[in-house]
Each structure stands twice: as structure tokens, then as C-alpha cells.
Design a protein around this motif. Structure first.
Motif, short mmCIF file in Angstrom:
data_model
loop_
_atom_site.label_atom_id
_atom_site.label_comp_id
_atom_site.label_asym_id
_atom_site.label_seq_id
_atom_site.Cartn_x
_atom_site.Cartn_y
_atom_site.Cartn_z
N UNK A 265 75.62 61.53 33.43
CA UNK A 265 74.81 61.38 34.64
C UNK A 265 74.62 62.74 35.31
N UNK A 266 75.68 63.52 35.33
CA UNK A 266 75.61 64.86 35.92
C UNK A 266 74.59 65.72 35.15
N UNK A 267 74.65 65.61 33.82
CA UNK A 267 73.73 66.39 32.98
C UNK A 267 72.28 65.95 33.24
N UNK A 271 68.98 68.08 34.64
CA UNK A 271 67.69 68.10 33.95
C UNK A 271 66.55 67.62 34.84
N UNK A 272 66.89 66.61 35.66
CA UNK A 272 65.85 65.96 36.48
C UNK A 272 66.25 65.96 37.97
N UNK A 273 66.23 67.13 38.59
CA UNK A 273 66.69 67.19 40.00
C UNK A 273 65.84 66.33 40.94
N UNK A 274 64.60 66.01 40.52
CA UNK A 274 63.77 65.17 41.40
C UNK A 274 64.31 63.75 41.52
N UNK A 275 65.26 63.44 40.66
CA UNK A 275 65.90 62.13 40.69
C UNK A 275 66.88 62.02 41.87
N UNK A 276 67.18 63.17 42.47
CA UNK A 276 68.26 63.18 43.48
C UNK A 276 68.15 62.12 44.59
N UNK A 277 66.98 61.94 45.22
CA UNK A 277 66.96 60.94 46.30
C UNK A 277 67.38 59.54 45.84
N UNK A 278 66.93 59.10 44.66
CA UNK A 278 67.36 57.76 44.19
C UNK A 278 68.81 57.80 43.71
N UNK A 279 69.20 58.94 43.14
CA UNK A 279 70.58 59.07 42.68
C UNK A 279 71.55 58.98 43.86
N UNK A 280 71.17 59.56 44.99
CA UNK A 280 72.04 59.50 46.19
C UNK A 280 72.24 58.03 46.60
N UNK A 336 71.82 56.01 37.65
CA UNK A 336 71.26 56.91 38.67
C UNK A 336 69.92 56.44 39.22
N UNK A 337 69.08 55.85 38.34
CA UNK A 337 67.75 55.44 38.82
C UNK A 337 67.68 53.92 39.02
N UNK A 338 68.78 53.32 39.43
CA UNK A 338 68.84 51.87 39.64
C UNK A 338 67.71 51.42 40.57
N UNK A 339 67.03 50.36 40.14
CA UNK A 339 65.91 49.85 40.93
C UNK A 339 65.75 48.36 40.62
N UNK A 371 74.58 72.14 42.13
CA UNK A 371 73.98 72.27 40.79
C UNK A 371 73.35 73.65 40.61
N UNK A 372 72.79 74.19 41.70
CA UNK A 372 72.18 75.52 41.62
C UNK A 372 73.22 76.61 41.45
N UNK A 373 74.37 76.39 42.09
CA UNK A 373 75.38 77.44 42.15
C UNK A 373 76.07 77.64 40.80
N UNK A 374 76.31 76.52 40.09
CA UNK A 374 77.04 76.61 38.82
C UNK A 374 76.31 75.90 37.69
N UNK A 375 76.38 76.50 36.49
CA UNK A 375 75.74 75.90 35.33
C UNK A 375 76.57 74.74 34.78
N UNK A 376 77.88 74.86 34.98
CA UNK A 376 78.75 73.82 34.43
C UNK A 376 79.81 73.43 35.47
#
Ligand code: HEM
Length: 403
Positions: A265-267, A271-280, A336-339, A371-376
Motif C-alpha cells: 500500500x505504501x508503494x 506511485x499514485x500520490x493523487x490517491x492520498x485524499x481517498x487513502x486518508x 486504499x481506494x475503498x469505495x 514520502x517526498x523526504x525519503x525514497x524508502x
């Protein structure tokens, strides 16, 4: 009906994972009377929803309660240096409608969205001193300071007083622990006294000389001729510290803990940071920062064959409702994209969380910044220590291994 299911939130395993016990209760005894808590424990989604929507029968005002727990709650209020002053959270209509209209003005979506650049800056500043590779303690490094700084700035508190603010908000948040020791109560009382003195002077200052901050907005807000008294503004500011800080801290902490337990899920999020609002939203559902909320019955009521007497305390266990298979497909999976995702983590009905847009914004910014600060990112060995209380859930410590 069976009463075979036990509910014992005092064992360490409950803190680690409350969902096992809550799940058993939801199956076997959905309207459970806890003798230890002197309260009814509701664990099904539909029941919690019905209670939150029926404010006439299930009051938020502790004055309507009877019994041991109610007395403790009422005594706590009487002894508080703020006095027995109402806030939105603890009143019913018509008072609630009036107060909520006033405080809504301070929390308009526009006002909250306008905070984005500033919150991003605060998150960047907090992460600037974090190591490039190695271990990073998320709770003290980001999750705790971020919401406190945001609320302090919203209220208009100078940067120099932020440290004291964090201390006060921690001590005051401990009041949600129904099982406080004498010593904890004394610490809380002292913290409340300090914050009352501080904010009291602050409000007087804004009455004399209004500025752009939230306290000034509240001082000036007028709803059909009704205003908030200085005592009500003070109680509301303290409510923000209680309701807005630890909850948001725990959303960032629980959310990150869940993502670290689900590297796929983290990966995906990377890959898809635009998913963040639904992931939250899913992180809110999966491990809710607020696990339960209390109501007090204004009349006797029947639920699943049990009679709840007038004045009884009812605890709606949000964490359990959010994992109810009758309301969510595969509820124990992190999707993450539960709907749809109609979680109850911000409550429901007239008391629906006033700060939800702010909490969502802060979480979005915090996860993006990490996510921006660290690659892993992974969990350091033994890096997760659970904290929290019966009603609030969050990590005490969350050590990230970052590179
Ligand atoms: C993830 C973070 C948060 C969670 C999970 C959360 C959860 C909740 C819940 C469950 C309620 C309903 C309580 C009830 O019905 O008795 C509530 C109400 C409230 N929350 Fe939040 N909250 C969060 C963040 C915030 C923030 C950031 C603020 C303000 C800065 C805030 C301010 C309030 C207020 C003032 C109420 C009372 C509203 C009313 O009674 O009309 N909350 N919150």
C-alpha cells in the motif's frame, strides 16, 4: 442473545489490537453492559449510526446522565477551572444549533484551505532536521508538533509559547481517559488552570484589539443577536486543544503504522500520490484515532432485546463500527481506494467533527512530506509502541527506518 463475550479493555493486548475483542462483542453481544465501565458498549455500525443520529434520545450533555461514571464526569466539569461552561461538544439542540453556527464561521472551508501553504511550510521545517538516512521517531518528530503548531497559529498564539501549548494540550487530552489516577487528575487540573490564565488574558487582549486570528473572529461572531461569552470562547479554545491535537497526531501515527504494515500500500501511494485524499479516508477507517464516543439516554430505550435505562451511559465504539462486515466489504483489509467508505471516524449527525477538513488537510500534507523526504520507509525493529486510552488510539512511539 448470549452474554458469553467478555469485554476487558484493561488488558495490554487490547491496547495492541482492540479489534479482536470488539469483533467478538459485535457478533455475540452487540449491546453489552460493562460493569467495570458502568456503560453500554455498542459495537455494530448500524447501532452506532442510529445513536449518533438520534440526539433527542442519546444526549451529548452529561447533565442527563446518572450513575458512577456520570458523577465522575460531572464532578470533573464542576472542578474544572473553566467552570461548568458548555461547548458545542457537550450540548444538545437548541443550544448546539446556535453555538455550532457561531463556531462554523471560524472553520469555513476557505479559511482551512488557505492554511495549506503554511502547514506545508511547518511540515517541511519539522522534517528539515531529520536524518537523510537512519531512524526517525515520527510521533515527536512530526505527528505531535504539527497539529499543535497549526492550532496555536490559528488561535494566534506566538511561536515562543508553542512548547507550553503542547504540554497543556497533552495534559488536557488525558481527561478523555476515564480511568485517570488521582495524580493524573492533579496534573490535568494544573494544566487547565495554566491554560485558562493564559488564554483568558489572550481573549481580553483580542476584545480590546481584534486581529486576523480565530479568537478575534469568535469574539466578534454574532448569530442572530447571540454571541459567545468570554468563558464560552475560552472553553471552545480548550476544546480545540483536546479535540484537534491528539486526534490528528494519532491519524498521522496510526496511518503511517498501517502503511508500514502494508508495504504494498505504501508503494502504491508513492506511485499514485493523487490517491492520498481517498487513502486518508481508508486510514481513518482502518485504525480510527477516536475509538468511541459517549452519549447519555434521555429516556429508556430498547436495543437488541436489552433495555437501556434513562440516564445510562452509552459508548458508541467507532473503531468497531468501522470494522463491521455488515457495513464494509472485507473490513479488516486495508484498501486504499475503498469505495464506498462511510466510516464513522469523524462521528455523524449534528456533532460531526468541526475540524474534519483541517485534519484531512494536515494528514494529506504530513504523508506527502514523508514520502517526498525519503525514497524508502520501513518500521525499525520493535519501533512501534502503542499508547492511547479507551477512547483515543494512537502510537506512543513510531520509529521509522528511512533512506
Ligand atoms: C483525525 C482527527 C480528528 C478526528 C478523528 C476527530 C473526531 C471527532 C469526532 C468523532 C467527533 C464527534 C464527537 C461526538 O459526536 O461526540 C468530533 C467532534 C469535534 N471535533 Fe474532531 N476530530 C479530529 C480532528 C479535529 C480537529 C483538527 C479539530 C479542530 C481544530 C476538531 C474539532 C472538533 C470539534 C469542535 C468537535 C465538536 C463538534 C460538535 O459537537 O458540534 N477535530 N471530532
Amino acid at each position: 442473545m448470549t452474554t458469553a463475550a467478555v469485554f476487558n479493555p484493561f488488558v495490554p493486548s487490547y491496547r495492541k489490537n482492540p479489534y479482536l475483542q470488539l469483533g467478538r462483542l459485535r457478533e455475540a453481544d452487540p449491546v453489552h453492559f460493562s460493569a467495570a465501565l458502568q456503560a453500554w458498549i455498542l459495537t455494530r455500525y448500524e447501532d452506532c449510526l442510529a445513536v449518533m443520529r438520534d440526539h433527542a434520545t442519546f444526549s451529548s450533555d452529561a447533565h442527563n446522565a446518572r450513575g458512577q461514571l456520570a458523577e465522575a464526569l460531572q464532578q470533573q466539569r464542576r472542578e474544572s477551572p473553566v467552570g461548568d461552561v458548555a461547548t458545542v461538544l457537550g450540548v444538545d439542540p437548541p443550544r448546539h444549533t446556535e453555538m455550532r453556527a457561531i463556531v462554523n464561521r471560524a472553520f469555513t472551508p476557505r479559511r482551512v484551505q488557505a492554511l495549506r501553504p503554511r502547514i506545508e511550510e511547518i511540515a517541511r521545517e519539522l522534517l528539515a532536521t531529520a536524518p537523510v538516512t537512519g531512524d526517525f521517531e515520527l510521533m515527536t518528530g512530526l505527528a505531535q508538533p504539527l497539529p499543535v503548531i497549526v492550532i496555536a497559529e490559528l488561535l494566534g498564539v506566538p511561536a515562543a509559547d508553542r512548547g507550553r501549548f503542547k504540554h497543556w494540550s497533552n495534559a488536557i487530552a488525558a481527561t478523555t481517559n476515564l480511568l485517570q489516577t488521582e495524580e493524573m487528575q492533579a496534573t490535568t487540573r494544573q494544566a487547565v488552570q495554566e491554560v485558562v490564565d493564559y488564554l483568558g488574558a489572550f481573549i481580553r487582549d483580542r476584545q480590546r484589539e481584534p486581529r486576523e486570528d480565530l479568537i478575534s473572529v469568535l469574539v466578534a461572531a454574532d448569530e442572530g443577536g447571540r454571541r459567545l461569552s468570554p468563558e464560552e470562547i475560552l472553553a471552545f479554545a480548550i476544546l480545540l486543544l483536546v479535540a484537534g491535537n491528539e486526534t490528528t497526531t494519532n491519524l498521522i501515527g496510526n496511518g503511517m503504522a498501517a502503511l508500514l504494515e502494508h508495504p504494498e500500500a505504501l508503494a502504491r501511494l508513492r506511485e499514485e500520490p493523487d490517491l492520498l485524499p481517498v487513502a486518508v479516508e481508508e486510514l481513518l477507517r482502518y485504525d480510527s484515532p477516536v475509538q468511541g464516543l459517549a452519549r447519555f439516554t434521555t429516556q429508556a430505550v430498547e436495543m437488541h432485546g436489552r433495555t437501556i435505562a434513562q440516564g445510562d451511559v452509552v459508548l458508541c465504539m467507532i473503531g468497531s463500527a468501522n470494522h463491521d462486515p455488515a457495513a464494509f466489504v472485507d473490513p479488516d483489509a486495508l484498501v486504499l481506494d475503498r469505495d464506498p467508505n462511510r466510516h464513522l471516524s469523524f462521528g455523524q449527525g449534528i456533532h460531526f467533527c468541526l475540524g474534519a477538513p483541517l485534519a484531512r488537510l494536515e494528514a494529506d500534507i504530513a504523508f506527502r512530506a514523508l514520502l517526498d523526504r525519503w525514497r524508502s520507509l520501513s518500521l525499525a525493529e520493535g519501533g512501534l509502541e502503542r499508547g492511547g486510552t479507551l477512547l483515543l488510539r494512537g502510537p506512543e512511539r513510531l520509529l521509522l527506518r528511512a533512506s
